[in-house]
Design an enzyme around this catalytic site. Structure first.
Site, PDB file in Angstrom:
ATOM      1  N   ASP A  89      28.449  61.680 -19.688  1.00 63.06           N
ATOM      2  CA  ASP A  89      28.344  63.105 -19.365  1.00 63.06           C
ATOM      3  C   ASP A  89      29.765  63.667 -19.380  1.00 63.06           C
ATOM      4  O   ASP A  89      30.505  63.547 -18.399  1.00 63.06           O
ATOM      5  CB  ASP A  89      27.682  63.262 -17.993  1.00 63.06           C
ATOM      6  CG  ASP A  89      27.640  64.724 -17.546  1.00 63.06           C
ATOM      7  OD1 ASP A  89      28.240  65.578 -18.222  1.00 63.06           O
ATOM      8  OD2 ASP A  89      27.016  64.997 -16.500  1.00 63.06           O
TER       9      ASP A  89
ATOM     10  N   LYS B 195      30.486  73.484 -21.063  1.00 68.02           N
ATOM     11  CA  LYS B 195      31.672  74.099 -20.468  1.00 68.02           C
ATOM     12  C   LYS B 195      32.720  74.483 -21.520  1.00 68.02           C
ATOM     13  O   LYS B 195      32.599  75.525 -22.145  1.00 68.02           O
ATOM     14  CB  LYS B 195      32.249  73.194 -19.377  1.00 68.02           C
ATOM     15  CG  LYS B 195      31.277  73.061 -18.167  1.00 68.02           C
ATOM     16  CD  LYS B 195      31.970  72.546 -16.949  1.00 68.02           C
ATOM     17  CE  LYS B 195      31.017  72.271 -15.791  1.00 68.02           C
ATOM     18  NZ  LYS B 195      30.688  73.412 -14.967  1.00 68.02           N
TER      19      LYS B 195
ATOM     20  N   TYR C 144      24.775  78.778  -4.676  1.00 67.91           N
ATOM     21  CA  TYR C 144      25.578  78.043  -3.698  1.00 67.91           C
ATOM     22  C   TYR C 144      26.191  78.888  -2.588  1.00 67.91           C
ATOM     23  O   TYR C 144      27.257  78.559  -2.092  1.00 67.91           O
ATOM     24  CB  TYR C 144      26.736  77.297  -4.390  1.00 67.91           C
ATOM     25  CG  TYR C 144      26.318  76.311  -5.442  1.00 67.91           C
ATOM     26  CD1 TYR C 144      25.141  75.589  -5.328  1.00 67.91           C
ATOM     27  CD2 TYR C 144      27.113  76.088  -6.552  1.00 67.91           C
ATOM     28  CE1 TYR C 144      24.766  74.671  -6.292  1.00 67.91           C
ATOM     29  CE2 TYR C 144      26.754  75.170  -7.533  1.00 67.91           C
ATOM     30  CZ  TYR C 144      25.571  74.469  -7.388  1.00 67.91           C
ATOM     31  OH  TYR C 144      25.218  73.565  -8.341  1.00 67.91           O
TER      32      TYR C 144
ATOM     33  N   TYR D  10      27.398  63.817 -10.138  1.00 64.99           N
ATOM     34  CA  TYR D  10      26.780  65.148 -10.235  1.00 64.99           C
ATOM     35  C   TYR D  10      26.542  65.422 -11.716  1.00 64.99           C
ATOM     36  O   TYR D  10      27.476  65.420 -12.518  1.00 64.99           O
ATOM     37  CB  TYR D  10      27.668  66.244  -9.633  1.00 64.99           C
ATOM     38  CG  TYR D  10      27.031  67.608  -9.838  1.00 64.99           C
ATOM     39  CD1 TYR D  10      26.041  68.072  -8.986  1.00 64.99           C
ATOM     40  CD2 TYR D  10      27.381  68.398 -10.935  1.00 64.99           C
ATOM     41  CE1 TYR D  10      25.415  69.285  -9.200  1.00 64.99           C
ATOM     42  CE2 TYR D  10      26.758  69.621 -11.158  1.00 64.99           C
ATOM     43  CZ  TYR D  10      25.780  70.061 -10.284  1.00 64.99           C
ATOM     44  OH  TYR D  10      25.152  71.261 -10.502  1.00 64.99           O
TER      45      TYR D  10
HETATM   46  N1  PLP Z   1      27.511  67.507 -15.691  1.00 66.26           N
HETATM   47  C1  PLP Z   1      28.702  67.602 -15.106  1.00 66.26           C
HETATM   48  C2  PLP Z   1      29.634  66.429 -15.131  1.00 66.26           C
HETATM   49  C3  PLP Z   1      29.086  68.782 -14.478  1.00 66.26           C
HETATM   50  O1  PLP Z   1      30.276  68.858 -13.880  1.00 66.26           O
HETATM   51  C4  PLP Z   1      28.177  69.879 -14.490  1.00 66.26           C
HETATM   52  C5  PLP Z   1      28.544  71.139 -13.831  1.00 66.26           C
HETATM   53  O2  PLP Z   1      29.489  71.274 -13.134  1.00 66.26           O
HETATM   54  C6  PLP Z   1      26.955  69.732 -15.118  1.00 66.26           C
HETATM   55  C7  PLP Z   1      26.644  68.535 -15.723  1.00 66.26           C
HETATM   56  C8  PLP Z   1      25.975  70.872 -15.154  1.00 66.26           C
HETATM   57  O3  PLP Z   1      26.433  71.878 -15.988  1.00 66.26           O
HETATM   58  P1  PLP Z   1      25.862  73.364 -15.878  1.00 66.26           P
HETATM   59  O4  PLP Z   1      26.329  73.903 -14.577  1.00 66.26           O
HETATM   60  O5  PLP Z   1      26.446  74.059 -17.050  1.00 66.26           O
HETATM   61  O6  PLP Z   1      24.382  73.266 -15.955  1.00 66.26           O
END
Ligand code: PLP
Length: 442
Positions: free
Chosen positions: A250, A279, A16, A144
């Site tokens: 998610d 995370k 990014y 996202y």
């Molecule tokens: N799902 C959500 C809601 C996220 O906020 C993120 C990353 O910020 C992801 C999936 C993707 O996770 P990663 O960056 O560990 O691949």
């Protein structure tokens, strides 16, 4: 001797960043608690939990100890045909705290792969059940879900995904409950969560062909830090039941206390069919993802027909080091009353950010405080973002605004005094940077 930045510049490629205009990377040599320490002697408060992963603070003695103990016992073994205690214990403990109805944990590598696994599981589930026409995913505007091809497909069409548009599979997108920019032009005080009607319309239009609805419950992250009314989440579950489709939550960002509850689905007592976590799962120590599923999903793959197997796996699936840290992190939740701490943080953020409403919309949920700044070019590419980033860094605060979306999401161990200090920096920087000129340009 060359500095870390000079050596970095010669060999690395960061996510990014615009290569020509990006500021030099911060050369971090160590981290402790909420602070990062740089090679050139600066101390910087990590106001975004190192991309939303850190929860108990950096280099926590208990997590360090769990990691070291596990490393001396079993560092890694393949997870196809093998199993081990840390993977089993972590799965047992996760299932005990996740929304009820989930009985199986499938491990992967990060947030994107946790989502990728959920999409593939939902897709193959219907195929295995003899309903292969159920292959469409319904996702939300401003979503996202990650940077892999499947998770990008499910995400909103944005700067993150546009260059890859030709690579992505089509999804159906429904309104998100973005109250500040209501898609229907209504006001939250008087609306009846009318935006949910769009999801219902889409489910009706595609009745019988939807594999799953995928949402980021209560807080849509990278798409704009959009905080939901919990009624929208409850309504989503209701509609999934009504139209006989799966609900995937998610919780990669929202899991592990970030919204004030262990999982955001708890805000509406919602029981999804699949939940993606990552995370905070390893408290920000090691990359790991997991997808939790119901027994009904699991059973659809149990067959002597090998064609019904879930052919998905990663080299580091269920890595024992990551599992051990995950277990120690769950211990800390219990020992330190972490969820109570997040609730106090929420109260402090609400009070502290309220006066900043003069700069835009203020949203707070759990340990996340957001100011959506008024802007003539709202979105990730709003030039105010990089300007604010530099201004905060000059004051020793790491914030990484997403364009005009400024947010503060510190590790939960931050002290009240440190929160006060950060809020003061935000107030002062906004006063300086959002000068009369900026406001006039709106
Ligand atoms: N799902 C959500 C809601 C996220 O906020 C993120 C990353 O910020 C992801 C999936 C993707 O996770 P990663 O960056 O560990 O691949």
């Amino acid at each position: 001797m060359k500095s870390l930045v000079e050596r970095d510049r010669a060999c690395l490629w960061h996510p990014y960043t615009q290569m020509l205009t990006a500021p030099p990377p911060l050369p971090i040599v160590r981290a402790q608690g909420v602070y990062l320490y740089t090679e050139d002697g600066r101390r910087i408060l990590d106001g975004i939990s190192s991309w939303w992963v850190n929860i108990h603070g950096h280099s926590h003695p208990k997590l360090n100890q769990a990691l070291a103990a596990q490393a001396s016992e079993l560092e890694q073994v393949l997870f196809a045909g093998c199993t081990h205690r840390p993977a089993i214990e972590l799965a047992e403990r996760l299932l005990a705290i996740l929304p009820s109805g989930l009985t199986r944990i499938f491990y992967s590598d990060d947030g994107s792969t946790a989502v990728e696994v959920a999409l593939k599981l939902a897709f193959e589930y219907w195929r295995n059940r003899g309903e292969p026409q159920r292959r469409t995913f319904v996702t939300l505007r401003h979503a996202y879900h990650g940077d892999t091809v499947g998770s990008m497909s499910a995400s909103e069409d944005s700067v993150f995904t546009r260059p890859f548009a030709g690579l992505l599979f089509p999804v159906v997108r429904a309104h998100a409950p973005y109250c500040y920019r209501c898609p229907l032009g209504l006001r939250r005080e008087t609306c009846r969560i009318d935006c949910l009607g769009d999801l219902e319309t889409k489910l009706r239009e595609h009745a019988g062909s939807v594999a799953a609805v995928l949402v980021e419950p209560m807080l849509q992250g990278a798409g704009g830090m959009i905080v939901w009314p919990s009624e929208f989440l409850a309504g989503t579950r209701r509609l999934c039941d009504q139209y006989g489709t799966l609900l995937i939550a998610d919780e990669v960002l929202t899991g592990f206390g970030r919204t004030g509850r262990m999982f955001a689905c708890e805000h509406a007592s919602v029981r999804p069919d699949l939940v993606c976590i990552s995370k905070g799962l390893t408290a920000g120590y090691l990359p790991m993802g997991a997808t939790a599923a119901t027994e009904a999903l699991y059973e659809a793959f149990l067959s002597d027909d090998r064609g019904k197997t879930f052919f998905h796996g990663h080299s580091y699936t269920a890595n024992p080091l990551a599992c051990a840290v995950g277990l120690a992190s769950l211990d800390l939740f219990r020992e330190n009353g972490v969820l109570d701490r997040v609730q106090r943080l929420e109260t402090q953020l609400r009070a502290g950010l309220e006066p900043l409403r003069r700069f835009g919309d203020v949203r707070v949920i759990g340990g996340v405080g957001v100011i959506e700044l008024e802007s003539s070019e709202p979105g990730y590419l709003d030039s105010i973002g990089p300007r604010l980033y530099r201004a905060f860094l000059d004051r020793g605060l790491l914030l990484r605004p997403m364009g005009n979306i400024l947010y503060f999401m510190p590790p939960y161990v931050i002290s009240d005094t440190e929160v006060e200090w950060a809020l003061q920096q935000i107030d002062e920087v906004l006063k300086d940077e959002l000068s009369v000129n900026h406001l006039r340009a709106l």
